[in-house]
Every structure is written in structure tokens, then in C-alpha cells.
Design a protein around this motif. Structure first.
Motif, PDB file in Angstrom:
ATOM      1  N   TYR A  10       1.895 -13.760   5.156  1.00  0.00           N
ATOM      2  CA  TYR A  10       1.019 -13.430   5.913  1.00  0.00           C
ATOM      3  C   TYR A  10       0.642 -11.901   5.443  1.00  0.00           C
ATOM      4  O   TYR A  10      -0.847 -10.657   5.863  1.00  0.00           O
ATOM      5  CB  TYR A  10       1.256 -13.778   7.247  1.00  0.00           C
ATOM      6  N   VAL A  11       1.864 -11.736   4.522  1.00  0.00           N
ATOM      7  CA  VAL A  11       2.179 -10.385   4.417  1.00  0.00           C
ATOM      8  C   VAL A  11       1.523  -9.510   2.763  1.00  0.00           C
ATOM      9  O   VAL A  11       0.696  -9.098   2.414  1.00  0.00           O
ATOM     10  CB  VAL A  11       3.280  -9.450   4.082  1.00  0.00           C
ATOM     11  N   ILE A  12       1.554 -10.848   2.044  1.00  0.00           N
ATOM     12  CA  ILE A  12       0.960 -11.039   0.801  1.00  0.00           C
ATOM     13  C   ILE A  12      -0.342 -10.159   0.403  1.00  0.00           C
ATOM     14  O   ILE A  12      -0.791  -9.501  -0.278  1.00  0.00           O
ATOM     15  CB  ILE A  12       1.277 -11.596   0.097  1.00  0.00           C
ATOM     16  N   PRO A  13      -1.307 -11.143   1.454  1.00  0.00           N
ATOM     17  CA  PRO A  13      -3.007 -10.994   1.101  1.00  0.00           C
ATOM     18  C   PRO A  13      -2.717  -9.345   1.344  1.00  0.00           C
ATOM     19  O   PRO A  13      -4.210  -8.949   1.307  1.00  0.00           O
ATOM     20  CB  PRO A  13      -3.355 -11.531   2.102  1.00  0.00           C
ATOM     21  N   ILE A  14      -1.962  -8.969   2.399  1.00  0.00           N
ATOM     22  CA  ILE A  14      -2.308  -7.438   3.214  1.00  0.00           C
ATOM     23  C   ILE A  14      -2.051  -5.507   2.327  1.00  0.00           C
ATOM     24  O   ILE A  14      -1.681  -4.749   2.653  1.00  0.00           O
ATOM     25  CB  ILE A  14      -2.491  -7.070   4.647  1.00  0.00           C
ATOM     26  N   MET A  15      -1.273  -6.244   1.290  1.00  0.00           N
ATOM     27  CA  MET A  15      -0.014  -5.458   0.364  1.00  0.00           C
ATOM     28  C   MET A  15      -0.980  -5.033  -0.437  1.00  0.00           C
ATOM     29  O   MET A  15      -1.047  -3.463  -0.498  1.00  0.00           O
ATOM     30  CB  MET A  15       0.758  -6.620  -0.807  1.00  0.00           C
ATOM     31  N   ASP A  16      -2.461  -4.814  -0.727  1.00  0.00           N
ATOM     32  CA  ASP A  16      -3.167  -3.932  -0.972  1.00  0.00           C
ATOM     33  C   ASP A  16      -3.430  -2.676  -0.431  1.00  0.00           C
ATOM     34  O   ASP A  16      -4.233  -1.028  -0.585  1.00  0.00           O
ATOM     35  CB  ASP A  16      -4.710  -4.577  -1.592  1.00  0.00           C
ATOM     36  N   MET A  17      -3.456  -3.221   1.003  1.00  0.00           N
ATOM     37  CA  MET A  17      -3.400  -1.544   2.101  1.00  0.00           C
ATOM     38  C   MET A  17      -2.235  -1.356   1.987  1.00  0.00           C
ATOM     39  O   MET A  17      -2.024   0.146   2.692  1.00  0.00           O
ATOM     40  CB  MET A  17      -3.732  -2.514   3.393  1.00  0.00           C
ATOM     41  N   ALA A  18      -0.854  -1.265   1.115  1.00  0.00           N
ATOM     42  CA  ALA A  18       0.484  -0.406   0.731  1.00  0.00           C
ATOM     43  C   ALA A  18       0.380   0.747   1.099  1.00  0.00           C
ATOM     44  O   ALA A  18      -0.533   0.920  -0.351  1.00  0.00           O
ATOM     45  CB  ALA A  18       1.363  -1.650   1.386  1.00  0.00           C
ATOM     46  N   TYR A  19       1.419   1.735   1.865  1.00  0.00           N
ATOM     47  CA  TYR A  19       1.214   2.771   0.935  1.00  0.00           C
ATOM     48  C   TYR A  19       2.338   3.472   0.589  1.00  0.00           C
ATOM     49  O   TYR A  19       3.847   1.996   1.307  1.00  0.00           O
ATOM     50  CB  TYR A  19       0.692   4.404   1.416  1.00  0.00           C
ATOM     51  N   THR A  20       3.036   4.393   1.055  1.00  0.00           N
ATOM     52  CA  THR A  20       4.547   5.376   0.784  1.00  0.00           C
ATOM     53  C   THR A  20       4.409   6.289   1.847  1.00  0.00           C
ATOM     54  O   THR A  20       3.807   7.141   1.733  1.00  0.00           O
ATOM     55  CB  THR A  20       5.088   5.112  -0.406  1.00  0.00           C
ATOM     56  N   GLU A  21       6.026   6.055   2.015  1.00  0.00           N
ATOM     57  CA  GLU A  21       5.728   7.776   2.909  1.00  0.00           C
ATOM     58  C   GLU A  21       5.204   9.042   1.579  1.00  0.00           C
ATOM     59  O   GLU A  21       5.063  10.634   1.965  1.00  0.00           O
ATOM     60  CB  GLU A  21       7.238   7.614   2.772  1.00  0.00           C
ATOM     61  N   ALA A  22       5.536   8.806  -0.038  1.00  0.00           N
ATOM     62  CA  ALA A  22       5.455  10.476  -0.248  1.00  0.00           C
ATOM     63  C   ALA A  22       3.840  10.108  -0.913  1.00  0.00           C
ATOM     64  O   ALA A  22       3.202  11.370  -1.402  1.00  0.00           O
ATOM     65  CB  ALA A  22       6.060   9.509  -2.129  1.00  0.00           C
ATOM     66  N   TYR A  23       2.971   9.177  -0.959  1.00  0.00           N
ATOM     67  CA  TYR A  23       1.399   8.940  -1.445  1.00  0.00           C
ATOM     68  C   TYR A  23       0.784   8.188  -0.105  1.00  0.00           C
ATOM     69  O   TYR A  23       1.630   6.573   0.248  1.00  0.00           O
ATOM     70  CB  TYR A  23       1.532   8.398  -2.619  1.00  0.00           C
ATOM     71  N   SER A  24      -0.631   8.346   0.156  1.00  0.00           N
ATOM     72  CA  SER A  24      -1.467   7.684   1.391  1.00  0.00           C
ATOM     73  C   SER A  24      -2.073   6.917   0.144  1.00  0.00           C
ATOM     74  O   SER A  24      -1.600   6.968  -0.779  1.00  0.00           O
ATOM     75  CB  SER A  24      -2.373   9.039   1.458  1.00  0.00           C
ATOM     76  N   LYS A  25      -2.223   6.000   1.231  1.00  0.00           N
ATOM     77  CA  LYS A  25      -3.349   4.487   0.513  1.00  0.00           C
ATOM     78  C   LYS A  25      -4.281   5.118  -0.324  1.00  0.00           C
ATOM     79  O   LYS A  25      -3.935   4.545  -1.120  1.00  0.00           O
ATOM     80  CB  LYS A  25      -3.471   3.940   1.811  1.00  0.00           C
ATOM     81  N   LYS A  26      -4.730   6.490  -0.003  1.00  0.00           N
ATOM     82  CA  LYS A  26      -6.432   6.483  -0.619  1.00  0.00           C
ATOM     83  C   LYS A  26      -5.482   7.663  -2.573  1.00  0.00           C
ATOM     84  O   LYS A  26      -6.466   7.005  -2.929  1.00  0.00           O
ATOM     85  CB  LYS A  26      -7.079   7.787  -0.106  1.00  0.00           C
TER      86      LYS A  26
END
Length: 547
Positions: free
Chosen positions: A159-175
Motif C-alpha cells: 500500500y505504500v510502494i504505489p504512492i512512493m512517487d509522491m514522497a518528498y523529504t525535509e530538504a526537498y519538496s515533491k516538486k
């Protein structure tokens, strides 16, 4: 953008088919095919002004547009033809065929993959292995970061792998992550199965360090917005909406049920209500569990091993005391001691989908040549008995196949499998013909020379493209091969006899209980007639899925 075009072109040129197509197009258009070598140079020379000029010239108001409206096509029913099977004389040879005997054969010296030279391995630290394979064509690297934990070890990865494309980090936003990856013409995607979780990376060698820095952030400190639960719900809802749309898909689910019962992937999963109740924070924490498992890094590129070890150690972080798992995972299959039939009604199904399965035995490498010879003889494409007897001679199926599956691990059993896609009113006759072949395979000893030749040259001609050499070698080593099968079995292929095929068939297939799965319309299939193939079990579609 130029970097993306550069990378895309070089990756495409790795394919023989693509190169042949471009050369053919060049000749057809009167261009010089040798100019294809200069295409990347031309890409790098393009300026912003060039792009603007082309856009102004060709994307104005002067254009012609066509619009199409979609409708529904009403199918035409075709009755089953009333004619007898056409059986050809398989021993006859045309004059042209005979003339081929006079053509001499030149000696072919194949180049086999060398397990030790073509793939090199280094231990970066405990639990972290690095495999390297040379890229002989260009400066595009690929790196597969493979964690030795998949759905079996961490079920919530589903359930998490299909949306990992939407993940980001504290240093970098998704965009920012997407923009930076685009700027350096790098790409990534996540993938998982029962045994492993993969992060696949591709990019230009000169930007390897930058790519690794971005991905390290994503692996060690992933973040995700709460609203992505909606994305997950929509994804799973759409996936489940179409998983039983076609009879073939239902047959796949039915076979999963036959093999694994309630542990089928279609049943051993959350309900949609449970999916909607998931929380992003808990899902991200499930993903973070991967950091506690052993890792393999599969690199294909130009960097020398010493340089690569330094770069990966500096730009990727992995924990200590990493857990090692017994991979690949092999799910135990239900054992059937008697013939059984499972029928699933699929309303308005024009075709019936039929699948066959037999429980197999543990095998060793010594058994593999006989299995491969049997597969060629019994189910080997258009020259195999199944396709010839069921489709070619009797027109009972659109497609037909049969094979004995060689397991990924030699401590798990093999399995005989078969498939028929047939017109609904031919279902019984198609199954009857298939089962007659299983129980009473005809003797065609004259095919053994063809089979020997096929085995010898088919394994030689199969060479994984260079980006797939590492997983290929690792898989073969796990199966126990000291060298590539093509080289390891050359003497066995040359010595194979029809008696070897017959013995394997008689001891492993002929009398083994067979499970038959049929998905079709009960108005067009004589369901009670299926009882002659084994104990009949009627299943409903909703029994195969958890929704």
C-alpha cells in the motif's frame, strides 16, 4: 530537456530492433544512416532560440484537426464450423526443404557470459553487496537498489510502494525533487514483489553523485502528505475495478485461489474500507523498515569498481546489523491428490479461459535438460504437440500452451502448467483433447534431432541485454549453476534421446493428478460435462477476491 532527449535516444539505441527501425527509416527517406551516430551531437547544439523559432513556425493557427467519437460495436456471432480435423503429414518434406540439406554449416563460436568476469562483486559493508557490470555502449548508468524484503516480510509495502512517487523529504519538496531529477535527466521508480523491494535509478554518469544524494534523502527520510491517502484509495479502487473485467483475469485469480487458497494475493489483502482507514504516517514508517534489511546494489555503467565503491559509500547511507532473509520467497502450493475441476461463471464470456496445473516434484540441475526437451516436444510453440493438435489440426483454440516450470530455487518443486483460450462452445472438446495429450502423448521420435538442435542453439542465442546480466547471473547462481546453462548443458543437449523425454513424461506428467480451472459462461459451457475430468467445484467470482 536536452539531457532527457540525449538519455532517451542513447537508451533506445541499446535495442537492436530500434536501431534497425531507424536505419530502415533513414534508407526509406533517402537519408544517410551513418548520421544516426551524430544525433546526440545535434541535440546538444540545439538552443532555446531554435526551439522558439520552430514553435512559431509550426504551431500557429494554420492547422487541420480531426475528431472522433467512440461508439459500441455490436459483435457478430459465428457458429462452430462443422468439419473434421485436418491432419497434415508431418513426415513429408518439400523440395525446398530438402534442398536446405545441401547447404553447409559454418562453425559458430558462441560467447558465453562469464559469472566471474562479466559481473564483479564487492562487499561495501556487512549486509550491503555491490554488483557491477560494464556498460559497453554509452554513458547512461542504471542502478537497482534492491532490499531483501518484500511483501512477505513487510505486508504493508503493498500500500505504500504505489504512492512512493509522491514522497518528498525535509530538504526537498515533491516538486523540487522532480524538477532536479528532470534537470539532470535522471529518473527513478519503486517496485516490489513477494521477495524484494527495488528502487530503480537511471541517469547520466556525470550526474551519478547528484542522483544518489537525492535518492538517499528519499530512502532515509521520506515524507508524504496526508492527502496522498486519497491517491492510494483511487489507485487501488481503479486497480480492483478492472482486475475481473476480462475472463482471463478472472482465470488468473481462480488459479491463485487453487494454488494458495485464502493466501491468494487477491484475497490476502485489506478491504477497501481498511484501505480508506490507513494513515500516511504509519505507511511511511512501514517503508522505513526497509532500512533494517540487507541490500544489493546492481550497477551497470562506466565507473571502475574502486571509484564506484567510494561514490556509493559516500552518497548512500545504510544501517548496521542488517537483517538477512531467505530470498527469493517461494509460497507453498496446495497439494492435490486427485483430479479436480474448478468452474467460475463469467456472464457473457464469448471465450472460455482454461488453465491446468499439476503439483511437481523437487528437481536437480541434472533434470533440467530432460524438462527442457519435454517442454519443446510437448508444448514448444507451433512445433509442440499441444499447439498442433489443439489449434492447428482441430481449430479448437485461439491459443494453447503447456510447460513444466523450473523453480527459482531448487529446494522448491517444479510444476506442470497448461493454458487454452477457446470459443465457449468448444470448451469441452478442447479440454478433452488437451487431457488426452496429457494421458496418452503420441510417440513422434523423428522430432528428436530438431529438439536437440533447438535446445543447443536456443540457449546460445538467448543472451540477456547488458542491463539484465546482473539479475540473470544472481538467479542462476542461486539455482546452483557454476556457469551459464547454455555452456553447462552443451554435452547433455547433444546426448538427449527421445527415451529421456518419454521417461520424464511417464514419471512426472502422465499419471499425475491434474487440476483444471475453467472460466466461462455457464449458458454456453456444458458444466456438468466437466465432471469427467475430476471432482467439480463451482466458484463465484466474489469468492476469489477481497474487496
Amino acid at each position: 530537456m536536452k539531457k532527457e532527449l540525449y538519455r532517451s535516444h542513447l537508451e533506445s539505441m541499446e535495442s537492436n530492433d530500434y536501431r534497425a527501425m531507424l536505419i530502415g527509416e533513414a534508407w526509406a527517406q533517402g537519408d544517410d544512416p551513418s548520421e544516426l551516430k551524430n544525433y546526440t551531437t545535434k541535440i546538444n547544439k540545439v538552443t532555446k532560440e531554435d526551439v522558439v523559432a520552430v514553435a512559431n513556425k509550426y504551431y500557429g493557427d494554420n492547422y487541420l484537426a480531426f475528431y472522433s467519437k467512440m461508439g459500441s460495436f455490436k459483435g457478430e456471432k459465428i457458429e462452430k464450423p462443422d468439419y473434421k480435423p485436418v491432419v497434415s503429414n508431418t513426415n513429408a518434406r518439400s523440395v525446398f526443404n530438402q534442398s536446405l540439406d545441401g547447404i553447409g554449416e559454418s562453425e559458430f563460436a558462441p560467447r558465453f557470459i562469464d559469472f566471474d568476469k562479466d559481473v564483479t562483486m564487492s562487499q561495501l559493508k556487512d549486509g550491503v553487496k555491490l554488483y557491477r557490470c560494464e556498460n559497453p555502449l554509452n554513458d547512461i548508468f542504471s542502478l537497482d537498489i534492491r532490499f531483501d524484503a518484500g511483501k512477505e516480510e513487510i505486508p504493508m509495502l503493498e500500500y505504500v510502494i504505489p504512492i512512493m512517487d509522491m514522497a518528498y523529504t525535509e530538504a526537498y519538496s515533491k516538486k523540487e525533487i522532480k524538477d532536479e531529477m528532470s534537470r539532470i535527466a535522471a529518473s527513478y521508480y519503486f517496485e516490489f514483489d513477494e521477495s524484494y523491494t527495488h528502487l530503480h535509478l537511471t541517469g547520466i554518469e556525470s550526474d551519478l553523485e547528484r542522483t544518489l544524494d537525492l535518492m538517499n534523502e528519499l530512502l532515509t527520510n521520506p515524507q508524504m502528505d496526508d492527502k496522498e491517502i486519497e491517491t492510494l484509495v483511487d489507485y487501488i479502487k481503479g486497480d480492483r475495478k478492472f482486475e475481473n473485467a476480462e475472463p482471463y483475469d478472472v482465470a488468473q485469480a481462480a488459479m491463485e485461489y487453487v494454488k494458495y487458497g485464502s493466501e491468494s494475493d487477491y484475497m490476502d489483502r485489506l478491504t477497501m474500507k481498511e484501505v480508506k482507514a490507513l494513515e500516511i504516517r504509519s505507511l511511511v514508517n512501514e517503508f522505513r523498515k526497509l532500512q533494517g534489511y540487507s541490500v544489493e546494489l546492481h550497477y551497470v555503467g562506466k565507473r571502475p569498481m574502486k571509484d564506484l565503491e567510494k561514490v556509493l559509500s559516500e552518497h548512500l547511507q545504510f544501517g548496521d546489523n542488517l537483517k538477512e532473509t531467505d530470498v527469493p520467497v517461494i509460497k507453498p502450493v496446495k497439494v492435490y491428490n486427485d483430479n479436480e475441476v474448478f468452474f467460475v461463471h463469467k456472464k457473457n464470456a464469448v471465450q472460455s479461459q482454461v488453465m491446468f496445473m499439476q503439483n511437481g516434484k523437487l528437481i536437480t540441475l541434472d533434470d533440467v535438460p530432460s524438462i527442457q526437451a519435454f517442454n519443446s516436444y510437448f508444448g514448444g510453440g507451433f512445433s509442440g504437440l499441444v499447439m498442433q493438435e489443439i489449434r492447428e489440426y482441430r481449430s479448437l483454440a485461439y491459443s494453447a500452451a503447456a510447460w513444466t516450470e523450473i523453480p527459482d530455487r531448487m529446494d522448491s518443486p517444479s510444476a506442470f502448467k497448461g493454458y487454452i483460450g477457446t470459443q465457449a462452445d468448444k470448451t469441452d472438446e478442447a479440454i478433452s483433447t488437451f487431457m488426452d495429450l496429457v494421458r496418452n502423448t503420441p510417440d513422434k521420435e523423428d522430432r528428436i534431432d530438431m529438439i536437440r538442435t533447438y535446445l543447443k542453439y536456443s540457449v546460445i542465442s538467448y543472451q540477456p541485454e547488458f542491463r539484465r546480466i546482473i539479475p540473470y547471473v544472481i538467479k542462476k547462481q542461486k539455482q546452483g549453476y557454476p556457469e551459464v546453462p547454455a555452456k553447462f548443458f552443451q554435452d547433455e543437449y547433444a546426448a538427449i534421446t527421445y527415451r529421456d523425454i518419454r521417461t520424464y513424461y511417464e514419471e512426472n506428467v502422465q499419471k499425475t493428478p491434474t487440476v483444471v480451472v475453467v472460466v466461462g459462461d455457464k449458458k454456453k459451457v456444458e458444466v456438468d460435462g466437466l465432471k469427467k475430468y475430476g471432482r467439480l467445484n463451482s466458484l463465484k467470482e466474489d469468492q476469489l477476491y477481497t474487496n
